[in-house]
Design a protein around this motif. Structure first.
Motif, PDB file in Angstrom:
ATOM      1  N   THR A   1     -29.137-108.044  15.780  1.00  0.00           N
ATOM      2  CA  THR A   1     -28.067-107.833  14.805  1.00  0.00           C
ATOM      3  C   THR A   1     -27.830-106.351  14.550  1.00  0.00           C
ATOM      4  O   THR A   1     -26.697-105.924  14.320  1.00  0.00           O
ATOM      5  N   PHE A   2     -28.889-105.574  14.583  1.00  0.00           N
ATOM      6  CA  PHE A   2     -28.756-104.118  14.471  1.00  0.00           C
ATOM      7  C   PHE A   2     -27.858-103.591  15.588  1.00  0.00           C
ATOM      8  O   PHE A   2     -26.929-102.802  15.338  1.00  0.00           O
ATOM      9  N   ILE A   3     -28.101-104.051  16.808  1.00  0.00           N
ATOM     10  CA  ILE A   3     -27.276-103.627  17.948  1.00  0.00           C
ATOM     11  C   ILE A   3     -25.841-104.121  17.791  1.00  0.00           C
ATOM     12  O   ILE A   3     -24.882-103.416  18.138  1.00  0.00           O
ATOM     13  N   LEU A   4     -25.678-105.325  17.249  1.00  0.00           N
ATOM     14  CA  LEU A   4     -24.332-105.854  17.024  1.00  0.00           C
ATOM     15  C   LEU A   4     -23.536-104.958  16.085  1.00  0.00           C
ATOM     16  O   LEU A   4     -22.406-104.556  16.406  1.00  0.00           O
TER      17      LEU A   4
ATOM     18  N   LEU B   1     -17.196-108.903  24.657  1.00  0.00           N
ATOM     19  CA  LEU B   1     -18.097-108.414  25.705  1.00  0.00           C
ATOM     20  C   LEU B   1     -19.402-107.898  25.109  1.00  0.00           C
ATOM     21  O   LEU B   1     -20.465-108.020  25.729  1.00  0.00           O
ATOM     22  N   LEU B   2     -19.328-107.328  23.911  1.00  0.00           N
ATOM     23  CA  LEU B   2     -20.548-106.902  23.220  1.00  0.00           C
ATOM     24  C   LEU B   2     -21.448-108.108  22.952  1.00  0.00           C
ATOM     25  O   LEU B   2     -22.668-108.034  23.156  1.00  0.00           O
ATOM     26  N   ILE B   3     -20.865-109.227  22.523  1.00  0.00           N
ATOM     27  CA  ILE B   3     -21.637-110.439  22.268  1.00  0.00           C
ATOM     28  C   ILE B   3     -22.269-110.960  23.556  1.00  0.00           C
ATOM     29  O   ILE B   3     -23.427-111.399  23.574  1.00  0.00           O
ATOM     30  N   VAL B   4     -21.508-110.926  24.650  1.00  0.00           N
ATOM     31  CA  VAL B   4     -22.052-111.350  25.944  1.00  0.00           C
ATOM     32  C   VAL B   4     -23.239-110.469  26.339  1.00  0.00           C
ATOM     33  O   VAL B   4     -24.277-110.961  26.790  1.00  0.00           O
ATOM     34  N   ALA B   5     -23.092-109.163  26.155  1.00  0.00           N
ATOM     35  CA  ALA B   5     -24.167-108.229  26.510  1.00  0.00           C
ATOM     36  C   ALA B   5     -25.416-108.492  25.686  1.00  0.00           C
ATOM     37  O   ALA B   5     -26.541-108.497  26.208  1.00  0.00           O
ATOM     38  N   ILE B   6     -25.251-108.713  24.385  1.00  0.00           N
ATOM     39  CA  ILE B   6     -26.398-109.003  23.526  1.00  0.00           C
ATOM     40  C   ILE B   6     -27.059-110.307  23.958  1.00  0.00           C
ATOM     41  O   ILE B   6     -28.287-110.407  24.045  1.00  0.00           O
TER      42      ILE B   6
ATOM     43  N   ILE C   1     -31.217-108.354   7.515  1.00  0.00           N
ATOM     44  CA  ILE C   1     -31.909-107.059   7.566  1.00  0.00           C
ATOM     45  C   ILE C   1     -31.300-106.179   8.653  1.00  0.00           C
ATOM     46  O   ILE C   1     -30.998-104.999   8.423  1.00  0.00           O
ATOM     47  N   GLY C   2     -31.115-106.747   9.845  1.00  0.00           N
ATOM     48  CA  GLY C   2     -30.565-105.967  10.950  1.00  0.00           C
ATOM     49  C   GLY C   2     -29.163-105.479  10.686  1.00  0.00           C
ATOM     50  O   GLY C   2     -28.804-104.351  11.042  1.00  0.00           O
ATOM     51  N   GLY C   3     -28.343-106.317  10.050  1.00  0.00           N
ATOM     52  CA  GLY C   3     -26.972-105.924   9.751  1.00  0.00           C
ATOM     53  C   GLY C   3     -26.898-104.792   8.750  1.00  0.00           C
ATOM     54  O   GLY C   3     -26.164-103.811   8.942  1.00  0.00           O
ATOM     55  N   ILE C   4     -27.668-104.914   7.680  1.00  0.00           N
ATOM     56  CA  ILE C   4     -27.674-103.866   6.655  1.00  0.00           C
ATOM     57  C   ILE C   4     -28.193-102.552   7.229  1.00  0.00           C
ATOM     58  O   ILE C   4     -27.596-101.488   7.014  1.00  0.00           O
ATOM     59  N   TYR C   5     -29.293-102.628   7.982  1.00  0.00           N
ATOM     60  CA  TYR C   5     -29.853-101.395   8.531  1.00  0.00           C
ATOM     61  C   TYR C   5     -28.936-100.784   9.592  1.00  0.00           C
ATOM     62  O   TYR C   5     -28.847 -99.564   9.712  1.00  0.00           O
TER      63      TYR C   5
END
Length: 282
Positions: A141-144, A167-172, A221-225
């Motif tokens: 989620t941080f990468i997202l 494409l970002l979702i596919v990569a993740i 947590i990942g989204g907020i950070y």
């Protein structure tokens, strides 16, 4: 269309396409049965793309509480609107999951695997280790959120942004999704999990509530950070919570490593005992 309805419909579309591709791949009697992980990741990427195309002009198409919180943490979205958006996302995800259930009505009875049925609605880990699974969801989620910020900082041909987000979702999914199924979206997991619990799915089994907290807490947590990190590192605006949050993340990762090592050692001890008992019985 109001932003509330926009987020509801956008998240509903996300789940119809995303849950739908999983159902097509894992349920018996589907023409797409066994198509594999690549098809699932592409399907989820296109699901996000279509959700963003549908409601981007009305709500910004967050379609994900972690994204909403990440944007709020970076100062790009008002905190007062966060509960409003998350409520819409949860309702949309639930409705989308119900639609997937009705679409695949003929396949549920043909499928005996309870885990496959649950996978249509929610995620589960490839290796169950709650601390490690939590870390995976935080990183994904941080990468997202960071990736969305990167995309927003660049100019694309008009109308192309949703495709780049897809494409970002596919990569993740391809790179980081193999550990937990990359929920990276609390609404995407919890709304359909509730639907799984309530719907009359033949032979469905448990909804795995013991694991349900991981794809909620990890993405939040990942989204907020992710939002804090982008604001601090890329924009040079370090908020008061950035360093405490960074320390918390580091401690959490260290704890996950220690927990993983303990679980590994315990598994080795059990294996050794089984091996000794097997030798004695010969």
């Amino acid at each position: 269309m109001s932003p509330f309805i926009g987020e509801l419909i956008g998240t509903m579309i996300l789940i119809i396409f995303g849950g739908g591709v999983v159902a097509g791949v894992v349920l018996k009697g589907s023409k797409a049965e066994g198509a594999g992980w690549v098809v699932i990741t592409i399907g989820w990427g296109l699901a996000v793309t279509m959700g963003v195309y549908a409601v981007g002009n009305f709500s910004g198409a967050h379609i994900n509480p972690a994204v909403t919180l990440g944007l709020a943490a970076s100062g790009d979205f008002p905190w007062s609107d966060v509960p409003y958006y998350i409520t819409a996302q949860m309702i949309g995800a639930f409705i989308g999951a119900c639609i997937v259930f009705f679409h695949y009505l003929a396949q549920w009875r043909k499928t005996e695997d309870q885990g496959a049925k649950l996978a249509v609605f929610s995620t589960d880990p490839a290796v169950r280790s709650y601390s490690a699974n939590l870390v995976s969801e935080i990183i994904g989620t941080f990468i997202l959120v960071l990736g969305l910020a990167f995309i927003g900082a660049n100019e694309f041909t008009e109308g192309l942004n949703p495709l780049i987000v897809g494409l970002l979702i596919v990569a993740i999914g391809m790179s980081l999704g193999g550990t937990t199924g990359y929920a990276i979206n609390p609404a995407r997991d919890l709304g359909p999990r509730i639907a799984h619990f309530l719907l009359p799915i033949p032979g469905k089994g448990t909804s795995d509530w013991k694991y349900a907290w991981v794809p909620i807490v990890g993405p939040l947590i990942g989204g907020i950070y992710g939002g804090m990190f982008h604001k601090a590192v890329f924009l040079g605006e370090i908020g008061s919570m950035f360093w405490p949050m960074s320390v918390f993340i580091i401690i959490l990762f260290i704890y996950a490593q220690m927990q993983n090592a303990r679980e590994y050692n315990e598994a080795n001890v059990i294996n050794q005992k089984e091996h000794i008992n097997a030798e004695k019985s010969v």
